[in-house]
Design an enzyme around this catalytic site. Sequence first.
Site, mmCIF file in Angstrom:
data_model
loop_
_atom_site.group_PDB
_atom_site.id
_atom_site.type_symbol
_atom_site.label_atom_id
_atom_site.label_comp_id
_atom_site.label_asym_id
_atom_site.label_seq_id
_atom_site.Cartn_x
_atom_site.Cartn_y
_atom_site.Cartn_z
ATOM 1 N N LYS A 14 -8.707 32.404 -38.456
ATOM 2 C CA LYS A 14 -7.791 32.250 -39.588
ATOM 3 C C LYS A 14 -7.261 30.816 -39.667
ATOM 4 O O LYS A 14 -7.281 30.204 -40.731
ATOM 5 C CB LYS A 14 -6.601 33.217 -39.474
ATOM 6 C CG LYS A 14 -7.002 34.680 -39.391
ATOM 7 C CD LYS A 14 -5.795 35.599 -39.338
ATOM 8 C CE LYS A 14 -4.932 35.435 -38.098
ATOM 9 N NZ LYS A 14 -5.538 35.954 -36.864
ATOM 10 N N ARG A 89 1.817 40.728 -40.615
ATOM 11 C CA ARG A 89 1.185 41.373 -39.456
ATOM 12 C C ARG A 89 1.686 42.799 -39.267
ATOM 13 O O ARG A 89 1.233 43.479 -38.334
ATOM 14 C CB ARG A 89 1.493 40.566 -38.189
ATOM 15 C CG ARG A 89 0.362 39.626 -37.765
ATOM 16 C CD ARG A 89 0.844 38.853 -36.549
ATOM 17 N NE ARG A 89 -0.200 38.365 -35.701
ATOM 18 C CZ ARG A 89 -0.717 37.143 -35.768
ATOM 19 N NH1 ARG A 89 -0.357 36.311 -36.710
ATOM 20 N NH2 ARG A 89 -1.630 36.752 -34.905
ATOM 21 N N ARG A 128 -10.408 28.507 -26.037
ATOM 22 C CA ARG A 128 -9.325 27.703 -26.606
ATOM 23 C C ARG A 128 -8.227 27.491 -25.561
ATOM 24 O O ARG A 128 -7.635 26.422 -25.497
ATOM 25 C CB ARG A 128 -8.747 28.403 -27.842
ATOM 26 C CG ARG A 128 -7.645 27.602 -28.510
ATOM 27 C CD ARG A 128 -7.211 28.195 -29.845
ATOM 28 N NE ARG A 128 -6.534 29.469 -29.681
ATOM 29 C CZ ARG A 128 -6.118 30.239 -30.683
ATOM 30 N NH1 ARG A 128 -6.312 29.855 -31.936
ATOM 31 N NH2 ARG A 128 -5.505 31.373 -30.464
ATOM 32 N N ARG A 134 -1.935 26.813 -24.836
ATOM 33 C CA ARG A 134 -1.235 28.008 -25.326
ATOM 34 C C ARG A 134 -1.203 29.068 -24.242
ATOM 35 O O ARG A 134 -2.248 29.550 -23.804
ATOM 36 C CB ARG A 134 -1.929 28.548 -26.589
ATOM 37 C CG ARG A 134 -1.468 27.847 -27.829
ATOM 38 C CD ARG A 134 -2.160 28.377 -29.058
ATOM 39 N NE ARG A 134 -1.993 29.816 -29.260
ATOM 40 C CZ ARG A 134 -2.351 30.451 -30.371
ATOM 41 N NH1 ARG A 134 -2.886 29.757 -31.376
ATOM 42 N NH2 ARG A 134 -2.182 31.739 -30.486
ATOM 43 N N ARG A 146 -2.787 41.633 -27.135
ATOM 44 C CA ARG A 146 -2.704 41.206 -28.542
ATOM 45 C C ARG A 146 -3.640 42.049 -29.420
ATOM 46 O O ARG A 146 -3.305 42.366 -30.550
ATOM 47 C CB ARG A 146 -3.042 39.711 -28.651
ATOM 48 C CG ARG A 146 -1.903 38.829 -28.133
ATOM 49 C CD ARG A 146 -2.341 37.426 -27.798
ATOM 50 N NE ARG A 146 -2.749 36.649 -28.943
ATOM 51 C CZ ARG A 146 -3.406 35.498 -28.856
ATOM 52 N NH1 ARG A 146 -3.718 34.998 -27.663
ATOM 53 N NH2 ARG A 146 -3.731 34.841 -29.930
HETATM 54 P P1 B4P Z 1 -8.228 30.296 -34.713
HETATM 55 O O1 B4P Z 1 -8.659 29.902 -36.072
HETATM 56 O O2 B4P Z 1 -7.236 29.415 -34.060
HETATM 57 O O3 B4P Z 1 -7.647 31.780 -34.647
HETATM 58 P P2 B4P Z 1 -6.454 32.532 -35.339
HETATM 59 O O4 B4P Z 1 -7.095 33.735 -35.964
HETATM 60 O O5 B4P Z 1 -5.658 31.651 -36.250
HETATM 61 O O6 B4P Z 1 -5.536 32.862 -34.069
HETATM 62 P P3 B4P Z 1 -4.266 33.698 -33.581
HETATM 63 O O7 B4P Z 1 -4.223 35.043 -34.254
HETATM 64 O O8 B4P Z 1 -4.373 33.672 -32.110
HETATM 65 O O9 B4P Z 1 -2.992 32.898 -33.865
HETATM 66 P P4 B4P Z 1 -1.536 33.006 -34.464
HETATM 67 O O10 B4P Z 1 -1.083 31.630 -34.314
HETATM 68 O O11 B4P Z 1 -1.550 33.592 -35.851
HETATM 69 O O12 B4P Z 1 -9.545 30.445 -33.852
HETATM 70 C C1 B4P Z 1 -9.529 30.801 -32.489
HETATM 71 C C2 B4P Z 1 -10.572 30.009 -31.706
HETATM 72 O O13 B4P Z 1 -11.892 30.303 -32.190
HETATM 73 C C3 B4P Z 1 -10.387 28.500 -31.851
HETATM 74 O O14 B4P Z 1 -10.572 27.913 -30.584
HETATM 75 C C4 B4P Z 1 -11.512 28.082 -32.800
HETATM 76 O O15 B4P Z 1 -11.999 26.777 -32.521
HETATM 77 C C5 B4P Z 1 -12.590 29.122 -32.514
HETATM 78 N N1 B4P Z 1 -13.388 29.411 -33.710
HETATM 79 C C6 B4P Z 1 -12.945 29.489 -34.996
HETATM 80 N N2 B4P Z 1 -13.957 29.785 -35.825
HETATM 81 C C7 B4P Z 1 -15.081 29.908 -35.038
HETATM 82 C C8 B4P Z 1 -16.480 30.202 -35.312
HETATM 83 N N3 B4P Z 1 -16.901 30.438 -36.556
HETATM 84 N N4 B4P Z 1 -17.324 30.251 -34.273
HETATM 85 C C9 B4P Z 1 -16.911 30.016 -33.012
HETATM 86 N N5 B4P Z 1 -15.614 29.709 -32.676
HETATM 87 C C10 B4P Z 1 -14.709 29.658 -33.695
HETATM 88 O O16 B4P Z 1 -0.647 34.014 -33.563
HETATM 89 C C11 B4P Z 1 -0.169 33.750 -32.258
HETATM 90 C C12 B4P Z 1 1.018 34.667 -31.861
HETATM 91 O O17 B4P Z 1 2.197 34.365 -32.690
HETATM 92 C C13 B4P Z 1 0.860 36.180 -32.082
HETATM 93 O O18 B4P Z 1 0.200 36.814 -30.993
HETATM 94 C C14 B4P Z 1 2.357 36.650 -32.226
HETATM 95 O O19 B4P Z 1 2.997 36.790 -30.974
HETATM 96 C C15 B4P Z 1 3.006 35.516 -32.971
HETATM 97 N N6 B4P Z 1 3.021 35.733 -34.436
HETATM 98 C C16 B4P Z 1 2.352 34.960 -35.356
HETATM 99 N N7 B4P Z 1 2.556 35.432 -36.612
HETATM 100 C C17 B4P Z 1 3.379 36.534 -36.475
HETATM 101 C C18 B4P Z 1 3.927 37.474 -37.403
HETATM 102 N N8 B4P Z 1 3.659 37.408 -38.718
HETATM 103 N N9 B4P Z 1 4.720 38.484 -36.931
HETATM 104 C C19 B4P Z 1 5.007 38.577 -35.636
HETATM 105 N N10 B4P Z 1 4.504 37.733 -34.695
HETATM 106 C C20 B4P Z 1 3.696 36.711 -35.093
#
Ligand code: B4P
Length: 200
Positions: A14, A89, A128, A134, A146
């Site tokens: 995302k 979420r 990552r 992180r 998670r």
């Molecule tokens: P990302 O792109 O970083 O993944 P994400 O889905 O954004 O991550 P996440 O759900 O962990 O984060 P968030 O900050 O929202 O990709 C992950 C990895 O994959 C990276 O290293 C990237 O390089 C790699 N990658 C990407 N695309 C790829 C591909 N095509 N092929 C191979 N590799 C690839 O959440 C973090 C925490 O914050 C949650 O657990 C929660 O505690 C809190 N939080 C956030 N929003 C919240 C909400 N609305 N309510 C309550 N808590 C919340």
Amino acid sequence: MFNLILFGPPGSGKGTQSEKIVEKFGLIHLSTGNLLRQEIADETPLGLEAKNFMDKGQLVPDEVVIGMIDSCLEKHAGAKGFLFDGFPRTVAQAEALDKLLTLKKTSIAKVIALDVIEEELVQRLLKRGETSGRSDDTNEAVIRKRFAVYKDETEPVADYYREQEKFEMIQGIGTIDEIFKALSTLIEAEIAHQQSVSAQ
Ligand code: B4P
């Protein structure tokens, strides 16, 4: 205003795809994960509270996250549109977002989910974790927690938007550019649809 939600499990890409989408379509990026990490880095009271939940792989309480989104929407009142990344979420967050957008006489156009199997997600997050600093990415037990939280609390959000006929899912495995191309095609089609509706 044109508002999108990018949806999917932790590590589905995302954050990665959001950066490319906001650049191409001129939207404001609202990532609750990034906003919370900034609060932690600034050592604010909100950040200190959020850290306790995030380090355990739990969600931060709804009222904290909804308040944060409300002030961001106010801050960017003149925006062309928003891309919500990692939010909503929970169903309570989705309902609150609908209310906030209705007050601003706008709504969600589309929710696009990235579909990725769990084993691939675990590998991406552990990788990552080697460089991101992180704490929620370095421990496999926290990563699994998670996913459990995602299944229990976040997956029902998909049904909430399916009922509104706004939900689409695309393959989240492939190169970053391939996935971005598929996302762009869907977004362009939705923009064209909205334009034809408003021209009638
Ligand atoms: P990302 O792109 O970083 O993944 P994400 O889905 O954004 O991550 P996440 O759900 O962990 O984060 P968030 O900050 O929202 O990709 C992950 C990895 O994959 C990276 O290293 C990237 O390089 C790699 N990658 C990407 N695309 C790829 C591909 N095509 N092929 C191979 N590799 C690839 O959440 C973090 C925490 O914050 C949650 O657990 C929660 O505690 C809190 N939080 C956030 N929003 C919240 C909400 N609305 N309510 C309550 N808590 C919340």
